[in-house]
Design a protein around this motif. Structure first.
Motif, mmCIF file in Angstrom:
data_model
loop_
_atom_site.group_PDB
_atom_site.id
_atom_site.type_symbol
_atom_site.label_atom_id
_atom_site.label_comp_id
_atom_site.label_asym_id
_atom_site.label_seq_id
_atom_site.Cartn_x
_atom_site.Cartn_y
_atom_site.Cartn_z
ATOM 1 N N GLY A 48 12.446 -17.976 -14.734
ATOM 2 C CA GLY A 48 12.938 -17.527 -13.430
ATOM 3 C C GLY A 48 11.807 -17.334 -12.441
ATOM 4 N N ARG A 49 10.744 -16.719 -12.894
ATOM 5 C CA ARG A 49 9.590 -16.494 -12.008
ATOM 6 C C ARG A 49 8.933 -17.810 -11.613
ATOM 7 N N GLU A 50 8.826 -18.711 -12.560
ATOM 8 C CA GLU A 50 8.265 -20.037 -12.263
ATOM 9 C C GLU A 50 9.153 -20.758 -11.238
ATOM 10 N N ASN A 51 10.462 -20.725 -11.447
ATOM 11 C CA ASN A 51 11.399 -21.377 -10.517
ATOM 12 C C ASN A 51 11.377 -20.720 -9.143
ATOM 13 N N MET A 52 11.254 -19.389 -9.107
ATOM 14 C CA MET A 52 11.221 -18.677 -7.822
ATOM 15 C C MET A 52 9.967 -19.050 -7.046
ATOM 16 N N LYS A 53 8.844 -19.150 -7.714
ATOM 17 C CA LYS A 53 7.595 -19.555 -7.044
ATOM 18 C C LYS A 53 7.720 -20.982 -6.512
ATOM 19 N N ASN A 54 8.295 -21.868 -7.302
ATOM 20 C CA ASN A 54 8.502 -23.257 -6.852
ATOM 21 C C ASN A 54 9.494 -23.311 -5.691
ATOM 22 N N LEU A 55 10.552 -22.525 -5.785
ATOM 23 C CA LEU A 55 11.551 -22.481 -4.706
ATOM 24 C C LEU A 55 10.903 -21.995 -3.415
ATOM 25 N N ARG A 56 10.102 -20.963 -3.516
ATOM 26 C CA ARG A 56 9.431 -20.435 -2.326
ATOM 27 C C ARG A 56 8.527 -21.502 -1.705
ATOM 28 N N GLN A 57 7.797 -22.223 -2.531
ATOM 29 C CA GLN A 57 6.903 -23.272 -2.036
ATOM 30 C C GLN A 57 7.695 -24.400 -1.373
#
Length: 175
Positions: A48-57
């Motif tokens: 989830g944290r990895e996906n959230m960072k990618n989503l933000r980028q």
């Protein structure tokens, strides 16, 4: 080899905006896949944290071309069409309100992810991903409205000289 979708509009200004929609939709689909990952009930906190960072980028990379596109519409297209159909009511009012709504969803997403994402719980990430989901939904319907209502209206109503002038003003890159 994949076929390129045909542009539907004949006027260069409308084709330009339609082409920008295609590019923005391509970018949107990229980050929307990450939004959808938060609906997965088996999503781990780490993923989830990895996906959230990618989503933000990916949303960050989307914002500039989207803002350039909407600025172009608001500065040139809407006033040109408004001279023919009016400004006080009708489709232009709703479309401009949607620009603000999209900005609000994306701004809210960035507000809630501005601090360390590693401190967010999975439930918090799922909640904030909803802002991106709402932005995607509004954007999808928004582009469809412009392409089925405003662009055909502009092609029908606007004089050729105004169409030509509009294209000259809007013929700039959004990236």
């Amino acid at each position: 080899m994949a076929e390129k979708p045909e542009l539907r509009f004949k006027e260069p200004g409308m084709r330009l905006l339609e082409n920008e929609h295609a590019y923005l939709s391509f970018l949107m689909n990229d980050w929307h896949a990450l939004v959808l990952s938060f609906e997965n009930t088996n999503l781990s906190l780490e993923k989830g944290r990895e996906n959230m960072k990618n989503l933000r980028q990916k949303l960050f990379e989307f914002v500039e071309p989207f803002k350039n596109h909407t600025d172009k519409e608001e500065e040139f297209f809407f006033p040109a069409l408004g001279n023919y159909i009016g400004f006080e009511q009708g489709p232009l009012v709703g479309i401009q309100e949607e620009h603000q709504e999209i900005d609000a969803y994306i701004g809210h997403f960035f507000h809630h992810t501005r601090d360390n994402i590693d401190l967010l719980t999975l439930e918090q990430m799922k909640a904030v991903a909803q802002d991106a989901a709402e932005a995607f939904e509004v954007l999808t319907v928004h582009f469809m409205k412009e392409e089925t209502v405003l662009f055909p209206m502009a092609e029908k109503a606007m004089k050729a000289v105004d169409q030509d002038e509009l294209y000259k003003k809007m013929n700039t890159l959004i990236t």
